[in-house]
Scaffold this motif. Structure first.
Motif, mmCIF file in Angstrom:
data_model
loop_
_atom_site.group_PDB
_atom_site.id
_atom_site.type_symbol
_atom_site.label_atom_id
_atom_site.label_comp_id
_atom_site.label_asym_id
_atom_site.label_seq_id
_atom_site.Cartn_x
_atom_site.Cartn_y
_atom_site.Cartn_z
ATOM 1 N N MET A 127 20.123 18.656 18.592
ATOM 2 C CA MET A 127 19.959 20.266 18.590
ATOM 3 C C MET A 127 21.180 20.703 19.133
ATOM 4 N N THR A 128 21.687 20.036 20.163
ATOM 5 C CA THR A 128 23.025 20.786 20.581
ATOM 6 C C THR A 128 24.104 20.420 20.006
ATOM 7 N N LEU A 129 23.982 19.131 19.517
ATOM 8 C CA LEU A 129 25.298 19.024 18.549
ATOM 9 C C LEU A 129 25.492 19.772 17.197
ATOM 10 N N GLU A 130 24.064 20.209 16.616
ATOM 11 C CA GLU A 130 23.862 21.141 15.666
ATOM 12 C C GLU A 130 24.499 22.377 15.966
ATOM 13 N N LEU A 131 24.003 22.837 17.016
ATOM 14 C CA LEU A 131 24.686 24.109 17.728
ATOM 15 C C LEU A 131 26.137 24.022 17.730
ATOM 16 N N ILE A 132 26.794 22.992 18.245
ATOM 17 C CA ILE A 132 28.324 22.924 18.077
ATOM 18 C C ILE A 132 28.983 23.112 16.736
ATOM 19 N N GLY A 133 28.191 22.611 15.679
ATOM 20 C CA GLY A 133 28.572 22.610 14.419
ATOM 21 C C GLY A 133 28.637 23.981 14.022
ATOM 22 N N LYS A 134 27.562 24.816 14.224
ATOM 23 C CA LYS A 134 27.389 25.993 13.882
ATOM 24 C C LYS A 134 28.303 27.009 14.627
ATOM 25 N N ILE A 135 28.602 26.803 15.845
ATOM 26 C CA ILE A 135 29.703 27.408 16.779
ATOM 27 C C ILE A 135 31.035 27.262 16.035
ATOM 28 N N LEU A 136 31.352 26.008 15.497
ATOM 29 C CA LEU A 136 32.520 25.586 15.045
ATOM 30 C C LEU A 136 32.738 26.406 13.316
ATOM 31 N N VAL A 137 31.576 26.722 12.879
ATOM 32 C CA VAL A 137 31.702 27.222 11.529
ATOM 33 C C VAL A 137 31.896 28.736 11.929
ATOM 34 N N LEU A 138 31.209 29.418 12.899
ATOM 35 C CA LEU A 138 31.415 30.756 13.309
ATOM 36 C C LEU A 138 33.109 31.043 13.792
ATOM 37 N N LEU A 139 33.435 30.043 14.430
ATOM 38 C CA LEU A 139 34.655 30.146 15.105
ATOM 39 C C LEU A 139 35.849 30.085 13.755
ATOM 40 N N GLY A 140 35.651 29.157 12.797
ATOM 41 C CA GLY A 140 36.354 29.125 11.563
ATOM 42 C C GLY A 140 36.567 30.395 10.872
ATOM 43 N N ALA A 141 35.360 30.970 10.869
ATOM 44 C CA ALA A 141 35.096 32.396 9.934
ATOM 45 C C ALA A 141 35.816 33.429 10.818
ATOM 46 N N ILE A 142 35.788 33.619 12.158
ATOM 47 C CA ILE A 142 36.572 34.471 12.783
ATOM 48 C C ILE A 142 37.959 34.184 12.535
ATOM 49 N N PHE A 143 38.344 32.918 12.560
ATOM 50 C CA PHE A 143 39.969 32.568 12.475
ATOM 51 C C PHE A 143 40.466 32.981 11.000
ATOM 52 N N CYS A 144 39.734 32.798 10.323
ATOM 53 C CA CYS A 144 39.927 33.114 8.771
ATOM 54 C C CYS A 144 40.066 34.863 8.545
ATOM 55 N N GLY A 145 39.244 35.463 9.230
ATOM 56 C CA GLY A 145 39.069 36.901 9.162
ATOM 57 C C GLY A 145 40.299 37.398 9.837
ATOM 58 N N LEU A 146 40.770 36.825 10.894
ATOM 59 C CA LEU A 146 42.149 37.213 11.843
ATOM 60 C C LEU A 146 43.314 36.805 10.697
ATOM 61 N N SER A 147 43.365 35.722 9.894
ATOM 62 C CA SER A 147 44.217 35.644 9.219
ATOM 63 C C SER A 147 44.477 36.323 8.220
ATOM 64 N N ALA A 148 43.191 36.936 7.437
ATOM 65 C CA ALA A 148 43.202 38.030 6.539
ATOM 66 C C ALA A 148 43.745 39.261 7.082
ATOM 67 N N PHE A 149 43.505 39.700 8.298
ATOM 68 C CA PHE A 149 44.030 40.782 8.897
ATOM 69 C C PHE A 149 45.556 40.602 9.055
ATOM 70 N N LEU A 163 34.933 23.514 8.069
ATOM 71 C CA LEU A 163 34.760 22.193 7.255
ATOM 72 C C LEU A 163 34.373 21.154 8.467
ATOM 73 N N GLY A 164 34.906 21.136 9.571
ATOM 74 C CA GLY A 164 34.246 20.240 10.556
ATOM 75 C C GLY A 164 33.068 20.559 10.922
ATOM 76 N N GLY A 165 32.671 21.944 11.319
ATOM 77 C CA GLY A 165 31.553 22.364 11.640
ATOM 78 C C GLY A 165 30.436 21.810 10.632
ATOM 79 N N ALA A 166 30.804 22.157 9.393
ATOM 80 C CA ALA A 166 29.789 21.699 8.335
ATOM 81 C C ALA A 166 29.678 20.213 8.558
#
Length: 114
Positions: A1-23, A50-53
């Protein structure tokens, strides 16, 4: 459960960085700085997604996805090289630096080659 949460947080963090990159691609003033935004932060963002997935599927389903590992390796190798080659090609074709640039490391290298 906790490790799944880490994966989800990594995906969210990656999406934020991709958004900042587009900005950064929109806001930065010249091709070299835009290339920097496109390669560094976008690569990190994609690697986080990809790491989060990978972690999510590993701990939720118990499967090791070789495709995700190969995608991580491919992005990690090719994206910085492509950014470097784009910047080098822009410099050699005469694209001027931003007027606020304070350092030109390629100038001495190009003069040495000629």
């Amino acid at each position: 459960m906790t490790l799944e949460l880490i994966g989800k947080i990594l995906v969210l963090l990656g999406a934020i960085f991709c958004g900042l990159s587009a900005f950064g691609l929109i806001r930065l003033p010249d091709v070299y700085l835009r290339s920097h935004a496109a390669t560094k932060s976008a690569t990190f963002g994609v690697l986080c997604v990809l790491g989060g997935a990978f972690l999510y599927f590993l701990f939720a389903d118990g499967t090791i996805s070789i495709k995700l590992l190969l995608a991580i390796l491919f992005v990690f190798i090719t994206s910085p090289v492509a950014g470097h080659l784009n910047g080098r090609a822009a410099y050699r074709s005469g694209v001027p630096l931003w007027r606020g640039s304070v350092r030109d490391d390629m100038k001495s290298s190009i003069e040495k080659d000629q």
